[in-house]
Design a protein around this motif. Sequence first.
Motif, PDB file in Angstrom:
ATOM      1  N   UNK A  56       0.845  -1.192   0.000  1.00 42.22           N
ATOM      2  CA  UNK A  56       0.000   0.000   0.000  1.00 42.22           C
ATOM      3  C   UNK A  56       0.885   1.248   0.000  1.00 42.22           C
ATOM      4  N   UNK A  57       0.301   2.351  -0.413  1.00 44.74           N
ATOM      5  CA  UNK A  57       1.016   3.616  -0.385  1.00 44.74           C
ATOM      6  C   UNK A  57       0.315   4.501   0.632  1.00 44.74           C
ATOM      7  N   UNK A  58       0.919   4.572   1.818  1.00 48.13           N
ATOM      8  CA  UNK A  58       0.306   5.316   2.915  1.00 48.13           C
ATOM      9  C   UNK A  58       0.575   6.811   2.752  1.00 48.13           C
ATOM     10  N   UNK A  59      -0.492   7.603   2.669  1.00 44.15           N
ATOM     11  CA  UNK A  59      -0.351   9.041   2.491  1.00 44.15           C
ATOM     12  C   UNK A  59      -1.593   9.753   3.003  1.00 44.15           C
ATOM     13  N   UNK A  60      -1.405  10.965   3.504  1.00 43.80           N
ATOM     14  CA  UNK A  60      -2.543  11.786   3.933  1.00 43.80           C
ATOM     15  C   UNK A  60      -2.936  12.776   2.834  1.00 43.80           C
ATOM     16  N   UNK A 117     -13.050  -0.061  -0.094  1.00 42.86           N
ATOM     17  CA  UNK A 117     -14.073  -0.741  -0.875  1.00 42.86           C
ATOM     18  C   UNK A 117     -13.706  -2.190  -1.104  1.00 42.86           C
ATOM     19  N   UNK A 118     -14.558  -2.885  -1.821  1.00 45.22           N
ATOM     20  CA  UNK A 118     -14.300  -4.292  -2.146  1.00 45.22           C
ATOM     21  C   UNK A 118     -13.181  -4.402  -3.186  1.00 45.22           C
ATOM     22  N   UNK A 119     -12.712  -5.620  -3.357  1.00 42.07           N
ATOM     23  CA  UNK A 119     -11.665  -5.901  -4.332  1.00 42.07           C
ATOM     24  C   UNK A 119     -12.173  -5.607  -5.748  1.00 42.07           C
ATOM     25  N   UNK A 120     -11.615  -4.606  -6.443  1.00 49.50           N
ATOM     26  CA  UNK A 120     -12.103  -4.278  -7.792  1.00 49.50           C
ATOM     27  C   UNK A 120     -11.726  -5.312  -8.841  1.00 49.50           C
ATOM     28  N   UNK A 121     -10.790  -6.203  -8.512  1.00 53.29           N
ATOM     29  CA  UNK A 121     -10.325  -7.202  -9.472  1.00 53.29           C
ATOM     30  C   UNK A 121     -10.767  -8.608  -9.076  1.00 53.29           C
ATOM     31  N   UNK A 132     -13.697 -14.345  -8.164  1.00 54.93           N
ATOM     32  CA  UNK A 132     -14.495 -15.402  -7.546  1.00 54.93           C
ATOM     33  C   UNK A 132     -14.988 -14.911  -6.191  1.00 54.93           C
ATOM     34  N   UNK A 133     -15.901 -15.662  -5.630  1.00 58.84           N
ATOM     35  CA  UNK A 133     -16.465 -15.269  -4.333  1.00 58.84           C
ATOM     36  C   UNK A 133     -15.393 -15.250  -3.254  1.00 58.84           C
ATOM     37  N   UNK A 134     -14.382 -16.100  -3.408  1.00 55.96           N
ATOM     38  CA  UNK A 134     -13.345 -16.206  -2.380  1.00 55.96           C
ATOM     39  C   UNK A 134     -12.559 -14.911  -2.207  1.00 55.96           C
ATOM     40  N   UNK A 135     -12.285 -14.193  -3.315  1.00 52.59           N
ATOM     41  CA  UNK A 135     -11.482 -12.976  -3.196  1.00 52.59           C
ATOM     42  C   UNK A 135     -12.313 -11.701  -3.358  1.00 52.59           C
ATOM     43  N   UNK A 136     -13.642 -11.834  -3.421  1.00 50.87           N
ATOM     44  CA  UNK A 136     -14.489 -10.653  -3.597  1.00 50.87           C
ATOM     45  C   UNK A 136     -14.607  -9.830  -2.328  1.00 50.87           C
ATOM     46  N   UNK A 137     -14.327 -10.434  -1.178  1.00 55.75           N
ATOM     47  CA  UNK A 137     -14.462  -9.717   0.089  1.00 55.75           C
ATOM     48  C   UNK A 137     -13.161  -9.043   0.527  1.00 55.75           C
ATOM     49  N   UNK A 138     -12.096  -9.201  -0.262  1.00 57.64           N
ATOM     50  CA  UNK A 138     -10.855  -8.496   0.067  1.00 57.64           C
ATOM     51  C   UNK A 138     -11.078  -6.995  -0.064  1.00 57.64           C
ATOM     52  N   UNK A 139     -10.485  -6.247   0.834  1.00 59.18           N
ATOM     53  CA  UNK A 139     -10.674  -4.801   0.833  1.00 59.18           C
ATOM     54  C   UNK A 139      -9.577  -4.101   0.045  1.00 59.18           C
ATOM     55  N   UNK A 140      -9.930  -2.980  -0.532  1.00 54.39           N
ATOM     56  CA  UNK A 140      -8.956  -2.140  -1.230  1.00 54.39           C
ATOM     57  C   UNK A 140      -9.069  -0.731  -0.677  1.00 54.39           C
TER      58      UNK A 140
END
Length: 326
Positions: A107-111, A118-122, A125-133
């Motif tokens: 990640x690129x941490x910045x203010x 949000x949810x994983x835009x890429x 499958x259902x398994x990786x759809x709940x990953x956060x972005x």
Amino acid sequence: MSNPGTRQAWEEGKADWWQRLGTWEAEEAEAERRQPNAPPSGRTPLEDGRARTAPVLPGGMFVPCGSSAPPDFEGFTLLLPAVSVGNVGQLAVDLVIFTLDMPKVGYFYTDCLVPMVGNNPYATAEENSTELSINAEVYSLPSKKLVVLQIRSPFVKNKYRSFCQTVLSWVKSSRCAKVILLSSSHAYQRDDQQLHGTPLRYLLSPAIQKTAGDLMQRLNWKEMEKVAAYPGVNDAEMVVHIPGGGITTLLFSESCSNEIQMAVLLKFCSEGDNIPDALALVNYLNEWLQLIKSEQNSDAPATPSQWKIPHSWRLLFGSGLPAALF
């Protein structure tokens, strides 16, 4: 959060984080009281060694995923978008990440960016759809020496320069070979000379001119035309003007000042359905980097159908009109 055990662990973690934040603020206040003339440490809870998250690496704001060692980006090409008209650069970067199946490495941490999650835009499958972005994430593909910084939210007011300096500091510390910025500009603000020919343009910093300048000529690309700084008053002073380009001009000028190899690829466009603009821009990039090749002829450029469209693009214009309206 429906599982009581999961919710309890989440609540305990949240309470622990607030306790650490309070301790950190108290220590900062005590240090300031003891040495009132000393400069502030500039640390944040994320950068504190006792924080729950990974520390920020020196020379930049990159935070690797999990507890793994930071990846090596030496000699890589950094690709990132400008938050510009039509979000064309961001859409083009989406196509690169999804088509090449690039894994997220950090990640690129910045203010400097508006916070978002949000949810994983890429998701595939259902398994990786709940990953956060979040608002700024880093993807890498060592086989192509490519690292991508995707930006998903607008900039906080008056934070443009700070962000540009942070990115370039990270580029230097990571020893990236070059930076490519994908951008766009208002089509309605073109001058007469920009109305002719292709709507695609490029810019090269002096540091990359020697290595990429000849290639741009062979590709028959058009360099972004300079315009008068004060039209009608002083037509002798010419400058690069990219209306609607967000941080493009600033990041490019900072790269020139810091002798960083940087190229800007942009497209003139208007707000609306900008998927065709994104496909045109990513094909423009592909002419140079050869990220993917035509299925029929390995030497031919890729066609729009070869770029994989992320499933999240189905909601670019919302979820559609409810049937009850008709």
